[in-house]
Each structure stands twice: as structure tokens, then as C-alpha cells.
Design a protein around this motif. Sequence first.
Motif, mmCIF file in Angstrom:
data_model
loop_
_atom_site.group_PDB
_atom_site.id
_atom_site.type_symbol
_atom_site.label_atom_id
_atom_site.label_comp_id
_atom_site.label_asym_id
_atom_site.label_seq_id
_atom_site.Cartn_x
_atom_site.Cartn_y
_atom_site.Cartn_z
ATOM 1 N N LEU A 1 0.681 -1.485 0.017
ATOM 2 C CA LEU A 1 0.088 0.371 0.036
ATOM 3 C C LEU A 1 0.641 1.315 0.391
ATOM 4 O O LEU A 1 1.640 1.326 0.711
ATOM 5 C CB LEU A 1 -1.281 0.001 1.309
ATOM 6 C CG LEU A 1 -1.151 1.490 1.805
ATOM 7 C CD1 LEU A 1 -2.647 1.379 0.341
ATOM 8 C CD2 LEU A 1 -2.283 1.371 2.982
ATOM 9 N N THR A 2 0.304 1.961 -1.003
ATOM 10 C CA THR A 2 1.375 3.603 -1.115
ATOM 11 C C THR A 2 0.056 4.491 -1.145
ATOM 12 O O THR A 2 -0.298 4.617 -2.425
ATOM 13 C CB THR A 2 2.351 3.588 -1.384
ATOM 14 O OG1 THR A 2 2.930 5.283 -1.647
ATOM 15 C CG2 THR A 2 2.594 3.478 -2.776
ATOM 16 N N LEU A 3 -0.479 5.303 -0.136
ATOM 17 C CA LEU A 3 -1.081 6.166 -0.415
ATOM 18 C C LEU A 3 -0.755 7.484 -1.130
ATOM 19 O O LEU A 3 -1.548 8.795 -1.154
ATOM 20 C CB LEU A 3 -2.260 6.407 0.207
ATOM 21 C CG LEU A 3 -2.821 5.866 1.089
ATOM 22 C CD1 LEU A 3 -3.666 5.811 2.442
ATOM 23 C CD2 LEU A 3 -3.881 4.869 0.144
ATOM 24 N N LYS B 1 -1.913 -10.523 -12.900
ATOM 25 C CA LYS B 1 -1.460 -11.710 -13.553
ATOM 26 C C LYS B 1 -0.905 -13.134 -12.244
ATOM 27 O O LYS B 1 -1.307 -13.737 -13.089
ATOM 28 C CB LYS B 1 -0.588 -11.533 -14.410
ATOM 29 C CG LYS B 1 -1.104 -11.094 -15.899
ATOM 30 C CD LYS B 1 -2.273 -11.267 -16.837
ATOM 31 C CE LYS B 1 -2.206 -11.838 -17.456
ATOM 32 N NZ LYS B 1 -3.349 -12.487 -18.085
ATOM 33 N N ALA B 2 -0.979 -12.664 -11.526
ATOM 34 C CA ALA B 2 -0.538 -13.355 -10.257
ATOM 35 C C ALA B 2 -2.434 -13.532 -9.460
ATOM 36 O O ALA B 2 -2.011 -15.002 -9.102
ATOM 37 C CB ALA B 2 0.510 -13.306 -9.461
ATOM 38 N N GLY B 3 -2.457 -12.745 -9.565
ATOM 39 C CA GLY B 3 -3.843 -13.165 -8.880
ATOM 40 C C GLY B 3 -4.940 -11.943 -8.161
ATOM 41 O O GLY B 3 -5.649 -12.086 -7.570
ATOM 42 N N ALA B 4 -3.518 -11.291 -7.658
ATOM 43 C CA ALA B 4 -3.965 -10.230 -6.698
ATOM 44 C C ALA B 4 -4.528 -8.975 -7.731
ATOM 45 O O ALA B 4 -5.000 -8.943 -9.023
ATOM 46 C CB ALA B 4 -3.190 -9.341 -6.028
ATOM 47 N N ILE B 5 -5.305 -8.302 -6.716
ATOM 48 C CA ILE B 5 -6.313 -6.944 -7.710
ATOM 49 C C ILE B 5 -5.012 -5.709 -7.282
ATOM 50 O O ILE B 5 -4.895 -5.851 -6.115
ATOM 51 C CB ILE B 5 -7.378 -6.750 -6.040
ATOM 52 C CG1 ILE B 5 -8.580 -7.924 -6.754
ATOM 53 C CG2 ILE B 5 -8.686 -5.892 -7.223
ATOM 54 C CD1 ILE B 5 -8.906 -8.122 -7.712
ATOM 55 N N VAL B 6 -5.091 -5.047 -7.880
ATOM 56 C CA VAL B 6 -4.182 -4.074 -8.270
ATOM 57 C C VAL B 6 -4.997 -2.378 -9.176
ATOM 58 O O VAL B 6 -5.603 -2.853 -9.749
ATOM 59 C CB VAL B 6 -2.944 -4.112 -8.712
ATOM 60 C CG1 VAL B 6 -1.694 -3.042 -8.737
ATOM 61 C CG2 VAL B 6 -2.297 -5.253 -8.844
ATOM 62 N N THR B 7 -5.088 -1.963 -7.483
ATOM 63 C CA THR B 7 -5.827 -0.171 -8.038
ATOM 64 C C THR B 7 -5.331 0.815 -7.735
ATOM 65 O O THR B 7 -4.382 1.233 -6.499
ATOM 66 C CB THR B 7 -7.700 -0.380 -7.306
ATOM 67 O OG1 THR B 7 -7.132 0.040 -6.208
ATOM 68 C CG2 THR B 7 -8.254 -1.714 -7.684
ATOM 69 N N ASP B 8 -5.478 2.211 -7.760
ATOM 70 C CA ASP B 8 -5.251 3.126 -6.864
ATOM 71 C C ASP B 8 -5.522 3.307 -6.546
ATOM 72 O O ASP B 8 -6.589 2.574 -4.869
ATOM 73 C CB ASP B 8 -5.074 4.236 -7.817
ATOM 74 C CG ASP B 8 -6.698 5.257 -8.026
ATOM 75 O OD1 ASP B 8 -7.369 4.402 -6.959
ATOM 76 O OD2 ASP B 8 -6.754 5.723 -8.914
ATOM 77 N N LYS B 9 -5.743 4.556 -4.700
ATOM 78 C CA LYS B 9 -5.670 4.416 -3.080
ATOM 79 C C LYS B 9 -7.842 4.722 -3.922
ATOM 80 O O LYS B 9 -8.209 4.061 -2.210
ATOM 81 C CB LYS B 9 -5.212 5.005 -2.678
ATOM 82 C CG LYS B 9 -5.680 7.011 -3.320
ATOM 83 C CD LYS B 9 -5.011 7.424 -1.821
ATOM 84 C CE LYS B 9 -5.073 9.163 -2.040
ATOM 85 N NZ LYS B 9 -4.970 10.048 -1.559
ATOM 86 N N ASN C 1 -2.959 8.054 -8.217
ATOM 87 C CA ASN C 1 -2.886 8.241 -6.946
ATOM 88 C C ASN C 1 -2.355 7.400 -6.271
ATOM 89 O O ASN C 1 -3.787 6.381 -5.593
ATOM 90 C CB ASN C 1 -4.795 8.511 -7.237
ATOM 91 C CG ASN C 1 -5.098 9.538 -6.561
ATOM 92 O OD1 ASN C 1 -4.398 10.224 -5.307
ATOM 93 N ND2 ASN C 1 -6.596 9.138 -6.195
ATOM 94 N N GLY C 2 -1.318 7.270 -6.147
ATOM 95 C CA GLY C 2 -1.159 5.715 -4.781
ATOM 96 C C GLY C 2 -1.684 4.256 -5.663
ATOM 97 O O GLY C 2 -2.093 4.481 -6.794
ATOM 98 N N ILE C 3 -1.228 3.205 -4.927
ATOM 99 C CA ILE C 3 -1.357 1.950 -5.493
ATOM 100 C C ILE C 3 -1.506 1.271 -4.146
ATOM 101 O O ILE C 3 -0.778 1.695 -3.326
ATOM 102 C CB ILE C 3 -0.344 1.803 -6.830
ATOM 103 C CG1 ILE C 3 -0.421 0.294 -6.971
ATOM 104 C CG2 ILE C 3 1.184 1.031 -6.186
ATOM 105 C CD1 ILE C 3 0.136 0.091 -8.034
ATOM 106 N N PHE C 4 -2.787 -0.055 -4.459
ATOM 107 C CA PHE C 4 -2.301 -0.844 -3.279
ATOM 108 C C PHE C 4 -2.724 -2.354 -3.914
ATOM 109 O O PHE C 4 -3.798 -2.598 -4.880
ATOM 110 C CB PHE C 4 -3.548 -1.505 -2.315
ATOM 111 C CG PHE C 4 -4.425 -0.481 -2.551
ATOM 112 C CD1 PHE C 4 -4.683 -2.193 -1.529
ATOM 113 C CD2 PHE C 4 -5.837 0.644 -2.317
ATOM 114 C CE1 PHE C 4 -6.484 -1.691 -1.644
ATOM 115 C CE2 PHE C 4 -7.110 0.408 -2.449
ATOM 116 C CZ PHE C 4 -7.189 -1.155 -2.029
ATOM 117 N N ALA C 5 -1.939 -3.241 -3.367
ATOM 118 C CA ALA C 5 -2.632 -4.405 -4.272
ATOM 119 C C ALA C 5 -2.531 -5.630 -3.311
ATOM 120 O O ALA C 5 -1.992 -5.717 -2.077
ATOM 121 C CB ALA C 5 -1.465 -4.474 -4.941
#
Length: 258
Positions: free
Chosen positions: A198-200, A217-225, A240-244
Motif C-alpha cells: 500500500l502507498t497512498l 497476472k498472479a491473481g491479485a487486485i491492483v488499484t489506486d487508493k 493516485n497511490g497504489i495498493f495490491a
Amino acid sequence: MPENDDLMLLIGAAHASADIARKFWKQSPETWDKDAGAGPVTEADLAIDKMLHADLRAARPDYGWLSEETEDDTARLKHDHVFIIDPIDGTRAFIEGSKTFAHSLAVAYKGQVTAAVVFLPMLDKLYVATSNMPASLNGRPIAPSQPKPEQTPTVLATKCNFNPDRWKNGTPPYERHIRASLAYRLCLVAEGRFDAMLTLRPTWEWDVAAGALIAQKAGAIVTDKTGTKPVFNTPQAQLNGIFAAGPVLHKAIRSELA
């Protein structure tokens, strides 16, 4: 398929980057501080960037270019394909002699990453993915963790992300860890060694483009904050930040963020 050809090109470029990095690692490379508190850069970063720019653009002259160590040129916005490069992600770790720095190389097509490599040469860890194949580490498939409800999630994040005002009900009881490289943090989530990252703060595309595809592609969900899927090669070159995290934990974290 073009993304597979691009992947092979990026893998070769990552190994060439490592050859240069090894010459400077633990050799007290010349170091400068960037303007506006943007962090340090070493002669190794610049040497790798120069090599990658020459070799990758020669191989794909119709691709645009976005790199941390190259002055940005808005001409990249006119290209459907663009290289998104961080010659050394985790420069502070590199300067300190840590093995956890990474070479982060990606190709994006119309805003979506299609080929990605994150290479940690001193740990012999090569993460790869394309838009049409699963993520792998040294040729082995990887997948994110699925922590049980009673387990305390392990989250890769800097301390400021755990300030109580960033969360709806105060800081949740997560177990915080840190690694210097954002690309590596994403890959550690992709392989299930940590539950989330997580980074905001606003996040440079070159730090996370490759790792984002690998985690996805490993199966995680990756979005911005905000929960929005990332788009790359934007005019500001920032997210706008990112977390997975795995799907269940990602939803839980998103519901707790202020």
C-alpha cells in the motif's frame, strides 16, 4: 504475439542492466540528490538508463519512452506503445549495499501494461508476466496469499500510510513491513510472501508499471487508493497511490480507507 516478443526483449535488457549494476554495487558509486526532494540518483542509474534507452529504442523505434532517469518528453503520448522504465528501483537500497534493489521494465499499449519484468539480480529473482500469460518467478507460477479472517494481514507500506487519519476507524491492526523498491513490494504480494502492499501518496508510473501487471497476472487486485484500475502513460506519469492484495483482502482494505 507482440507482447511475448516484448517480454523476451525486456528480459534481455534486465540482464544487461544487472551487468552494469554489479560493477557499481558496494563500490561507492557517485551519487547526487535530485531536485525537489525526489531522492538520490547514482552513476549506475544513469549508465543503465543510457544503455536501455539506446538498446530498447533501437529494437522498437516506434515505441515511446518514459523513464525515471530521462527528462520526460510528451512525444510519448503520441505512441500507442511505450516503454516504462526504472533503471534501479530502490536506489537508496542500492547505495546502502542492500540486495533488494530491482530493475523494473514494462511495455504499455494504449494505457495498459502488456509485458513486464522485475529483476533482482543480487537475489536471483526474475519476475515476469504478459497480458496473455500468468505471472512467474524464475519460471514458476506464483499466486497471492489468502489470509484467513483470524490472521493479522502483513502489509508492505511506509509508516506514514498507517497514520490514523488515513483510515475510517483509525489504523487497522495490520502487521507492517517495508522494502525500498515498490516494484519488489508488488512482486512480493504476487508471490504470496506478504498479504498486501500500500502507498497512498502520488506514485510514479515507472515505480509500479511492471510490478502492477505481475501482481495482476498472479491473481491479485491492483488499484489506486480509490479502487480505480491503473492507467499508464498518462500526461502526469503518476497514479493516485497504489495498493495490491488478494481479492478478499483488497476489498477489506478499500472499505477501511478514509
